[in-house]
Design an enzyme around this catalytic site. Structure first.
Site, PDB file in Angstrom:
ATOM      1  N   VAL A  51     -23.338 -27.511  44.568  1.00  0.00           N
ATOM      2  CA  VAL A  51     -23.349 -28.801  45.269  1.00  0.00           C
ATOM      3  C   VAL A  51     -22.275 -28.837  46.348  1.00  0.00           C
ATOM      4  O   VAL A  51     -22.509 -29.302  47.469  1.00  0.00           O
ATOM      5  CB  VAL A  51     -23.150 -29.965  44.272  1.00  0.00           C
ATOM      6  CG1 VAL A  51     -23.064 -31.297  45.012  1.00  0.00           C
ATOM      7  CG2 VAL A  51     -24.289 -29.991  43.260  1.00  0.00           C
ATOM      8  N   LEU A 107     -30.494 -40.571  45.174  1.00  0.00           N
ATOM      9  CA  LEU A 107     -31.258 -41.825  45.213  1.00  0.00           C
ATOM     10  C   LEU A 107     -30.319 -43.036  45.274  1.00  0.00           C
ATOM     11  O   LEU A 107     -29.280 -43.052  44.612  1.00  0.00           O
ATOM     12  CB  LEU A 107     -32.144 -41.942  43.964  1.00  0.00           C
ATOM     13  CG  LEU A 107     -33.275 -40.917  43.827  1.00  0.00           C
ATOM     14  CD1 LEU A 107     -33.992 -41.106  42.495  1.00  0.00           C
ATOM     15  CD2 LEU A 107     -34.253 -41.045  44.980  1.00  0.00           C
ATOM     16  N   GLU A 129     -26.400 -29.315  34.023  1.00  0.00           N
ATOM     17  CA  GLU A 129     -24.967 -29.039  34.087  1.00  0.00           C
ATOM     18  C   GLU A 129     -24.749 -27.582  33.659  1.00  0.00           C
ATOM     19  O   GLU A 129     -25.633 -26.962  33.041  1.00  0.00           O
ATOM     20  CB  GLU A 129     -24.214 -29.968  33.124  1.00  0.00           C
ATOM     21  CG  GLU A 129     -24.381 -31.454  33.407  1.00  0.00           C
ATOM     22  CD  GLU A 129     -23.608 -31.905  34.633  1.00  0.00           C
ATOM     23  OE1 GLU A 129     -22.811 -31.117  35.164  1.00  0.00           O
ATOM     24  OE2 GLU A 129     -23.819 -33.056  35.064  1.00  0.00           O
ATOM     25  N   LYS A 132     -25.346 -42.460  32.206  1.00  0.00           N
ATOM     26  CA  LYS A 132     -25.945 -43.076  33.392  1.00  0.00           C
ATOM     27  C   LYS A 132     -26.365 -44.522  33.139  1.00  0.00           C
ATOM     28  O   LYS A 132     -26.110 -45.399  33.966  1.00  0.00           O
ATOM     29  CB  LYS A 132     -27.143 -42.239  33.857  1.00  0.00           C
ATOM     30  CG  LYS A 132     -26.751 -40.877  34.429  1.00  0.00           C
ATOM     31  CD  LYS A 132     -27.974 -40.039  34.780  1.00  0.00           C
ATOM     32  CE  LYS A 132     -27.571 -38.679  35.333  1.00  0.00           C
ATOM     33  NZ  LYS A 132     -28.724 -37.816  35.649  1.00  0.00           N
TER      34      LYS A 132
END
Length: 814
Positions: free
Chosen positions: A475, A612, A666, A681
């Site tokens: 990332v 998102l 992960e 989350k």
């Protein structure tokens, strides 16, 4: 007659002196030229150093003298390599006189102001001699005149006051009779009406040129230096600073008073009285336009003209209840300072009369403190006022511009942008003319303050963001690539200059205050410093750059614990990791409170749904007054990928391995498959909706077996996936028999949350959710039947990086 003055850098080497001569040659073709010169660059400081060493009976003064002698002979040899014996002999005699002065100081162990003036006068006498002789050796019609025979002063040594009446007569008489095309004058030096050698103060060569210009009433005074005019800020501190083509006399005086070193403050006055423009030019780049200083300011479009600063400031505060309503305190205070010959740079007083605050140079602070406490000894002993308070290591910054008085809110904009960058203001002063707004700040914040203000007022609103990234895996690399790719677009369309200044992984870290070159950033880690969490923070604080943003692209608990320290230092935080926001509610609340307290962004959009806009959508609903009644969501792109690809023709172990390889899980896939990641989350969404729940209160209906959950390592976990394959095949078969799809669902309703694997029937919004997609359905009072749906890719390095990038841009647009 044309008057040109050349500064120390302009005459600091034979190469530069040749440029000066070329300029004089061009000018002398049209009219007679008077050339005022400073000492060779650095020589005045060397003379003072040698004098102070001699005063202390330190024989090392002789080494400084020899360095001065060598420097001048090197310049002479380079400029006049042949037939220079007579010139060398004269130079030797002048230097011998200098040596005698230093020996005298050494013998008597004293360097009086009068002797100091005599000592430093040699700098201009020597440079003007060499330049005049060079001109003559090249067949120019040139002559040198000792300015001590023209400028008459009082006997205030080191900073003599000019007696203009005899001075103007001397200048007019001399120049009415000159026949040479070029006259070379030493700047800075003069003589008293008693015949004593005096000087006009440091930087007084500019003043010399202005005195000559005014006496001769020339059309323009040109001051040649090593920069192309007066800049919007010090270009050594503000890389984006640029020359101002035209400014007014008043603006020039303000900028000079507050530290702009291109011009010596008293210079402007003699020519101002006669309305003679000053043209600042660059000796090294004579073709540049430079800056014209005159009574007319044609810079009408710009609100401000420049920002400048003075370092080494001490702020002194006299305060006490006994001052209120009692006349004479200010008078006594300033008389005391005047008697000690201490110059006050800035004054501010509270309307309550309880406090008088003023700024002086640090060198005068101890003398001022002693004198003031003595002057107010009685009042202090009776506790009517406090002993004088002295604060050191401060600087004054000043925003200057004639047009500022025509615009509202300038002070607000200036102080707001400083506050947002954690720059504390100790004192403020603004004149009634509204031409100058000054503030006292910590010396360590000067560079950041100047750049911040310059960006706000002078750079077409292009905002610089200084980004520090820790975690440069999949990332992190994608984020770096996206910033690199979009750099020009952001500058052109969003007026954002996003620079990556620091990068760190678990082992090494690199920094570049000017921005890391993103074409080859990875190679720089071969020579990087050892990485540490505190070391990374300390370096960011040391750099002290405006609009600093820390980006966490790790899944490291220790990194998340550093957020508090970044926010307390007004460094924005963008978090990919959801550890902090899903930790204890007290920690979550602390970070939110710190973000508000220090007016510093704390953004974590990628905590839920990668790129998102899930958190942003929820925040907009809450902020606009809507009430969220329930949330249903598939929040794990990883688990959605796994169950969309798992079937009776595949095995669960291989699908999980594939998900990890493609970056959907992960590094430890147990975090995803155990449901804890989804629980975190939905916890974050619940908290964003105003809930105060803890992770333990979320019901987690895990689909993993006991063997899976009890595995000690990632390798052991993968082994248990193989041995428990029948369990996963049964889950699939049961769902298939009911024509259902397996989805890992999070739900929040009535203040409670739960997560677990669900069999989703055909026709449900979750049924056809493909690949790694996420979906969130918000049921609210405004959306009671048909929910507001956010749907799209919820995992993957590219989309996660884009979510982080969006948060960075959001901070920039704030």
């Amino acid at each position: 007659m044309q008057v040109l003055k050349f500064g120390g850098t302009s005459v600091g080497s034979s190469k530069n002196i040749n440029k000066v001569i070329s300029i004089l040659e061009n000018y002398s073709k049209n009219a007679k030229v008077t050339c005022v010169v400073s000492a060779v660059g650095g020589i005045t400081d060397k003379l003072l150093k040698a004098g102070n060493l001699a005063k202390l009976n330190d024989k090392s003064y002789k080494a400084d003298y020899e360095a001065i002698k060598t420097k001048h002979f090197e310049i002479l040899e380079a400029l006049i390599p042949n037939d220079n014996n007579d010139i060398k002999k004269t130079l030797e005699e002048k230097l011998k006189d200098l040596k005698n002065v230093l020996e005298g100081v050494f013998l008597v162990s004293e360097l009086s102001p009068q002797t100091s003036d005599r000592l430093v006068s040699y700098g201009e006498l020597l440079s003007s001699f060499i330049i005049a002789e060079t001109l003559k050796s090249r067949n120019f019609n040139a002559a040198r005149k000792n300015t001590q025979q023209l400028i008459v002063t009082n006997s205030n040594f080191n900073n003599a006051e000019v007696k203009f009446k005899p001075t103007n007569v001397n200048i007019s008489t001399y120049f009415s009779e000159v026949t040479q095309d070029i006259t070379v004058l030493p700047g800075f030096i003069s003589k008293s009406d008693q015949g004593e050698i005096t000087t006009l103060g440091r930087g007084g060569s500019d003043y010399t040129a202005a005195i000559i210009s005014a006496a001769l009433n020339v059309d323009t005074l040109e001051i040649w230096t090593d920069v192309s005019g007066m800049y919007t800020a010090n270009p050594k501190l503000v890389k984006q600073a640029f020359p101002v083509e035209r400014i007014s006399y008043q603006e020039a005086m303000e900028l000079s008073h507050f530290g702009a070193k291109v011009l010596y403050p008293p210079t402007v006055q003699p020519v101002l009285d006669l309305n003679i423009p000053i043209h600042i030019k660059n000796t090294l780049k004579p073709e540049d336009k430079g800056t014209i200083i005159s009574s007319e300011n044609n810079n009408k479009t710009s609100i401000a003209t420049g920002i400048t600063n003075i370092n080494n400031i001490a702020l002194l505060t006299l305060q006490g209840n006994g001052m209120i309503g009692i006349p004479g305190f200010s008078k006594r205070l300033f008389e005391t300072l005047s008697q000690e010959k201490i110059n006050i740079i800035l004054i501010t007083q509270a309307s309550s009369e309880h406090t008088i605050c003023f700024g002086i140079l640090e060198n005068d602070a101890i003398k001022a403190e002693t004198a003031i406490n003595l002057a107010f000894e009685y009042e202090i002993s009776k506790h009517k006022i406090d002993p004088i308070i002295v604060e050191m290591k401060l600087s004054i910054i000043a925003l200057v511009g004639d047009n500022m008085k025509n615009h509202q809110g300038i002070s607000g904009k200036m102080f707001s942008v400083l506050g947002k960058n954690n720059i504390n203001i100790r004192a403020i002063a603004q004149g009634a003319s509204e031409r100058n707004i000054s503030a006292v700040i910590s010396e360590k914040d000067v560079k950041k303050a100047l750049n911040t203000i310059h960006e706000r007022f002078f750079e077409d609103n292009v905002k610089q963001l200084n980004v520090f990234i820790t975690g440069i895996g999949n990332v992190g690399e994608k984020l770096i690539d996206q910033i690199h790719q979009q750099n020009n677009y952001l500058k052109k369309n969003l007026k954002l200059d996003v620079r990556i200044v620091g990068l760190a992984n678990s082992k090494k870290m690199i920094f570049d205050s000017e921005g890391i070159n993103l074409d080859n950033w990875a190679s720089k880690f071969h020579y990087a410093d050892k990485s540490s969490l505190n070391g990374f923070l300390d370096k960011i604080k040391e750099l002290n750059l405006r609009n600093s943003i820390f980006v966490d692209v790790t899944a490291n608990d220790a990194v998340s614990k550093m957020y508090e320290h970044y926010l307390r230092n007004s460094i924005a935080v963008v978090a990919c990791s959801k550890i902090a926001c899903s930790s204890t509610y007290s920690n979550y609340k602390l970070l939110q409170d710190l973000s508000l307290k220090f007016n510093t962004a704390f953004l974590y959009e990628t905590n839920v749904g990668a790129g998102l806009p899930i958190i942003n959508t929820l925040n907009n609903l809450v902020t606009s007054g809507d009430k969220v009644t329930s949330i249903q969501a598939v929040l794990s792109g990883s688990l959605n990928f796994v169950f969309n690809n798992f079937s009776d023709r595949t095995n669960f172990h291989d699908i999980v391995k594939r998900a990890q390889f493609e970056g959907y899980t992960e590094p430890d896939p147990r975090i995803d498959l155990s449901g804890i990641d989804v629980a975190r989350k939905i916890l974050i969404l619940a908290r964003e909706n105003g809930g105060t729940m803890e992770i333990e209160s979320i019901e987690n209906d895990s689909f993993l077996t006991q063997a899976n959950l009890e595995s000690d390592t990632v390798d052991d976990f993968y082994k248990t996936l193989k041995t428990e394959e029948a369990h996963f095949q049964k889950l699939y078969a049961d769902a298939k028999a009911k024509n259902c799809q397996l989805k890992y669902v999070a739900e929040f309703k009535n203040g409670k949350a739960k997560v677990g694997l669900r069999e989703i029937p055909e026709g449900h919004s979750f049924y056809n959710l493909e690949g790694k997609d996420n979906i969130v359905m918000f049921y609210t009072e405004r959306y009671p039947d048909q929910p507001l749906i956010v749907k799209g890719a919820g995992a993957g390095a590219d989309v996660t990086a884009s979510g982080l990038f969006a948060d960075i841009i959001k901070i920039g647009n704030k």
